[in-house]
Motif scaffolding. Structure first.
Motif, PDB file in Angstrom:
ATOM      1  N   ALA A  60       2.124 -10.956 -16.792  1.00 12.10           N
ATOM      2  CA  ALA A  60       2.604  -9.749 -16.109  1.00 12.10           C
ATOM      3  C   ALA A  60       1.482  -8.887 -15.250  1.00 12.10           C
ATOM      4  CB  ALA A  60       3.146  -8.907 -17.481  1.00 12.10           C
ATOM      5  N   TYR A  61       0.176  -8.699 -15.659  1.00 14.53           N
ATOM      6  CA  TYR A  61      -0.636  -8.121 -15.024  1.00 14.53           C
ATOM      7  C   TYR A  61      -0.978  -8.866 -13.727  1.00 14.53           C
ATOM      8  CZ  TYR A  61      -4.751  -5.664 -14.002  1.00 14.53           C
ATOM      9  OH  TYR A  61      -5.639  -4.490 -13.461  1.00 14.53           O
ATOM     10  N   ASN A  64       2.164  -8.559 -11.365  1.00 19.45           N
ATOM     11  CA  ASN A  64       1.996  -7.123 -10.694  1.00 19.45           C
ATOM     12  C   ASN A  64       0.852  -6.883  -9.836  1.00 19.45           C
ATOM     13  OD1 ASN A  64       4.342  -5.571 -11.964  1.00 19.45           O
ATOM     14  ND2 ASN A  64       3.444  -6.180 -13.599  1.00 19.45           N
ATOM     15  N   SER A  65      -0.273  -7.681  -9.890  1.00 19.79           N
ATOM     16  CA  SER A  65      -1.150  -7.521  -8.830  1.00 19.79           C
ATOM     17  C   SER A  65      -1.007  -8.249  -7.823  1.00 19.79           C
ATOM     18  CB  SER A  65      -2.635  -8.019  -9.591  1.00 19.79           C
ATOM     19  OG  SER A  65      -2.995  -7.387 -10.935  1.00 19.79           O
ATOM     20  N   PHE A  67       1.940  -8.514  -6.708  1.00 19.75           N
ATOM     21  CA  PHE A  67       2.821  -7.685  -5.889  1.00 19.75           C
ATOM     22  C   PHE A  67       2.109  -6.656  -5.121  1.00 19.75           C
ATOM     23  CE2 PHE A  67       6.108  -4.140  -5.618  1.00 19.75           C
ATOM     24  CZ  PHE A  67       7.086  -4.966  -4.886  1.00 19.75           C
ATOM     25  N   TRP A  68       1.154  -6.007  -5.743  1.00 13.79           N
ATOM     26  CA  TRP A  68       0.375  -4.824  -5.300  1.00 13.79           C
ATOM     27  C   TRP A  68      -0.291  -5.447  -4.071  1.00 13.79           C
ATOM     28  CZ3 TRP A  68      -1.705  -0.375  -7.189  1.00 13.79           C
ATOM     29  CH2 TRP A  68      -3.038   0.408  -6.643  1.00 13.79           C
ATOM     30  N   ILE A  83       4.444   0.457  -8.823  1.00 14.67           N
ATOM     31  CA  ILE A  83       3.747  -0.631  -9.246  1.00 14.67           C
ATOM     32  C   ILE A  83       2.258  -0.086 -10.030  1.00 14.67           C
ATOM     33  CG2 ILE A  83       2.316  -0.997  -7.273  1.00 14.67           C
ATOM     34  CD1 ILE A  83       3.911  -3.725  -9.719  1.00 14.67           C
ATOM     35  N   GLU A  86       3.023   0.763 -13.569  1.00 16.21           N
ATOM     36  CA  GLU A  86       3.439  -0.373 -14.257  1.00 16.21           C
ATOM     37  C   GLU A  86       2.118  -1.086 -14.739  1.00 16.21           C
ATOM     38  OE1 GLU A  86       5.435  -3.577 -16.187  1.00 16.21           O
ATOM     39  OE2 GLU A  86       5.987  -1.435 -15.650  1.00 16.21           O
ATOM     40  N   LEU A  87       1.132  -1.331 -13.640  1.00 17.94           N
ATOM     41  CA  LEU A  87      -0.426  -1.761 -14.063  1.00 17.94           C
ATOM     42  C   LEU A  87      -0.824  -0.980 -14.946  1.00 17.94           C
ATOM     43  CD1 LEU A  87      -1.184  -2.852 -10.381  1.00 17.94           C
ATOM     44  CD2 LEU A  87      -1.179  -4.267 -12.441  1.00 17.94           C
TER      45      LEU A  87
END
Length: 146
Positions: A60-61, A64-65, A67-68, A83, A86-87
């Motif tokens: 997940a991390y 999301n990273s 996507f960042w 985001i 979420e992180l």
């Protein structure tokens, strides 16, 4: 110029950074291919629940990273995007997992052994006298030889 290849749209000062990014992206792609090639259900069956939680949080991390990074490439400020929250949420769960792991690694107290250490460390003069006379009944008595 058309025969030379595509025109470069970036300043030459960042060429080294772009090359580093490209090599890092290649290594990430290799890792992802390795993870995808292994059946997730087979690998999860071999893991204990704590390791499964670590794997899920890491996945997940990572997503999301990425996507960042995508937001940054699109010109969106990720600090103003959802985001970021979420992180942070994933990081709190990662810290909880770390605390659980640290607790498992911590030394445990053996209560029976500790009580024996304490009992033997405390010295009582009366107990010592009784113990000495029980072990050596003739100790302390003088015997005369004539």
């Amino acid at each position: 110029m058309a025969e030379d290849g595509p025109m470069e749209d970036y300043p030459t000062e960042i060429e080294e950074n772009l090359n580093d990014f490209e090599s890092s992206l290649g290594s990430v792609q290799n890792m992802v291919q390795t993870l995808v090639s292994v059946s997730r259900s087979d690998s999860l069956l071999k893991m204990d629940p704590l390791d499964r939680a670590k794997l899920d949080l890491m996945s997940a991390y990572t997503l999301n990273s990425m996507f960042w990074m995508y937001l940054v490439t699109q010109g969106v400020n990720p600090k103003d995007h959802a985001i970021k929250q979420e992180l942070e949420r994933i990081r709190t769960y990662m810290n909880k997992i770390k605390e659980i792991t640290d607790r498992r690694k911590a030394a445990r107290l053996d209560k029976d052994a500790a009580s024996r250490f304490v009992r033997n460390a405390l010295w009582d003069a009366e107990d010592k006298k009784r113990k000495d006379t029980a072990e050596h009944p003739k100790r302390g008595k003088h015997i005369r030889f004539s």
